[in-house]
Design a protein around this motif. Structure first.
Motif, mmCIF file in Angstrom:
data_model
loop_
_atom_site.group_PDB
_atom_site.id
_atom_site.type_symbol
_atom_site.label_atom_id
_atom_site.label_comp_id
_atom_site.label_asym_id
_atom_site.label_seq_id
_atom_site.Cartn_x
_atom_site.Cartn_y
_atom_site.Cartn_z
ATOM 1 N N TYR A 123 0.803 -1.225 0.000
ATOM 2 C CA TYR A 123 0.000 0.000 0.000
ATOM 3 C C TYR A 123 0.838 1.278 0.000
ATOM 4 O O TYR A 123 0.335 2.341 -0.337
ATOM 5 C CB TYR A 123 -1.009 -0.014 1.151
ATOM 6 N N ARG A 124 2.107 1.183 0.325
ATOM 7 C CA ARG A 124 2.997 2.332 0.206
ATOM 8 C C ARG A 124 3.244 2.655 -1.276
ATOM 9 O O ARG A 124 3.496 3.797 -1.638
ATOM 10 C CB ARG A 124 4.330 2.037 0.897
ATOM 11 N N ASN A 125 3.144 1.638 -2.114
ATOM 12 C CA ASN A 125 3.462 1.786 -3.528
ATOM 13 C C ASN A 125 2.266 1.739 -4.469
ATOM 14 O O ASN A 125 2.339 2.270 -5.576
ATOM 15 C CB ASN A 125 4.454 0.692 -3.944
ATOM 16 N N TYR A 126 1.196 1.088 -4.058
ATOM 17 C CA TYR A 126 0.058 0.868 -4.947
ATOM 18 C C TYR A 126 -1.255 1.056 -4.202
ATOM 19 O O TYR A 126 -1.336 0.820 -2.998
ATOM 20 C CB TYR A 126 0.088 -0.555 -5.525
ATOM 21 N N THR A 127 -2.264 1.452 -4.949
ATOM 22 C CA THR A 127 -3.605 1.576 -4.384
ATOM 23 C C THR A 127 -4.383 0.284 -4.585
ATOM 24 O O THR A 127 -5.127 -0.143 -3.722
ATOM 25 C CB THR A 127 -4.354 2.749 -5.054
ATOM 26 N N GLU A 128 -4.193 -0.334 -5.760
ATOM 27 C CA GLU A 128 -4.915 -1.567 -6.091
ATOM 28 C C GLU A 128 -4.016 -2.479 -6.916
ATOM 29 O O GLU A 128 -2.974 -2.050 -7.412
ATOM 30 C CB GLU A 128 -6.197 -1.247 -6.856
ATOM 31 N N LYS A 129 -4.432 -3.732 -7.069
ATOM 32 C CA LYS A 129 -3.619 -4.722 -7.784
ATOM 33 C C LYS A 129 -3.335 -4.305 -9.226
ATOM 34 O O LYS A 129 -2.233 -4.537 -9.733
ATOM 35 C CB LYS A 129 -4.323 -6.089 -7.775
ATOM 36 N N GLU A 130 -4.307 -3.693 -9.883
ATOM 37 C CA GLU A 130 -4.131 -3.273 -11.270
ATOM 38 C C GLU A 130 -2.980 -2.288 -11.432
ATOM 39 O O GLU A 130 -2.349 -2.222 -12.479
ATOM 40 C CB GLU A 130 -5.424 -2.659 -11.819
ATOM 41 N N ASP A 131 -2.695 -1.522 -10.365
ATOM 42 C CA ASP A 131 -1.598 -0.549 -10.421
ATOM 43 C C ASP A 131 -0.252 -1.221 -10.664
ATOM 44 O O ASP A 131 0.620 -0.652 -11.314
ATOM 45 C CB ASP A 131 -1.531 0.276 -9.133
ATOM 46 N N VAL A 132 -0.086 -2.434 -10.146
ATOM 47 C CA VAL A 132 1.158 -3.178 -10.359
ATOM 48 C C VAL A 132 1.330 -3.436 -11.858
ATOM 49 O O VAL A 132 2.401 -3.223 -12.420
ATOM 50 C CB VAL A 132 1.144 -4.516 -9.583
ATOM 51 N N LEU A 133 0.252 -3.869 -12.500
ATOM 52 C CA LEU A 133 0.301 -4.156 -13.933
ATOM 53 C C LEU A 133 0.428 -2.888 -14.758
ATOM 54 O O LEU A 133 1.176 -2.863 -15.741
ATOM 55 C CB LEU A 133 -0.941 -4.948 -14.342
ATOM 56 N N ARG A 134 -0.280 -1.829 -14.370
ATOM 57 C CA ARG A 134 -0.163 -0.551 -15.087
ATOM 58 C C ARG A 134 1.294 -0.072 -15.072
ATOM 59 O O ARG A 134 1.825 0.375 -16.088
ATOM 60 C CB ARG A 134 -1.053 0.506 -14.452
ATOM 61 N N GLU A 135 1.907 -0.140 -13.918
ATOM 62 C CA GLU A 135 3.289 0.310 -13.800
ATOM 63 C C GLU A 135 4.215 -0.543 -14.660
ATOM 64 O O GLU A 135 5.123 -0.017 -15.321
ATOM 65 C CB GLU A 135 3.733 0.272 -12.341
#
Length: 167
Positions: A48-60
């Motif tokens: 949560y320090r780096n992402y709001t939701e799981k999709e954010d990992v893939l977007r990045e």
């Protein structure tokens, strides 16, 4: 400060690797944050320090891949639209396993978001320019999506020739 940057890079890489590994056998909705951080061997707080939701990992990750291609292309001597498209499709071919995984998991819309940001209309564009940019970015995405949906039967070079002859 530099030590925290290295640590954060490590954490993000661990989360990304775990996400990609879990996606190979699970739908995204079946991957909980708890499952993801356990597989990544990091804390929930780190997620949560780096992402709001799981999709954010893939977007990045998509952004990293596409921007890496973009910088490489900009530094090349290729400048025509056909050369740009050929280079882009070569990129998709090179990273085909990842993009096919996105397609299989019904997550290809995340790629559309990146392409729209890169090539789509911007608020400062005049209307006609915005329409042309929308046409280009959505049309390009349609070609890419359909190519993956059909199993990437043509080579990147063949797709480039098809795009060049589309007129």
């Amino acid at each position: 400060m530099a030590d925290s940057t290295v640590k954060n890079t490590y954490v993000k890489q661990q989360i990304t690797d775990a996400m990609l590994n879990l996606l190979r056998t699970n739908e995204l909705k079946a991957i909980s944050i708890s499952h993801l951080v356990a597989a990544a061997e990091v804390s929930r707080i780190s997620f949560y320090r780096n992402y709001t939701e799981k999709e954010d990992v893939l977007r990045e990750y998509i952004n990293t891949l596409i921007l890496g291609w973009h910088v490489e292309y900009e530094n090349s001597d290729k400048k025509s639209e056909e050369e740009m498209l050929g280079s882009l499709f070569a990129h998709f071919s090179k990273h085909g396993d990842f993009y096919l995984l996105l397609s299989q998991r019904n997550l290809f819309h995340l790629l559309k978001e990146v392409l729209k940001t890169l090539y789509g209309p911007k608020p400062e564009y005049p209307n006609f320019g915005a329409y042309v940019a929308a046409y280009f970015s959505y049309g390009l995405f349609g070609w890419i999506e359909e190519w993956f949906a059909r199993g990437m039967q043509e080579s990147a070079e063949d797709i480039t020739i098809l795009l060049k002859n589309r007129k």
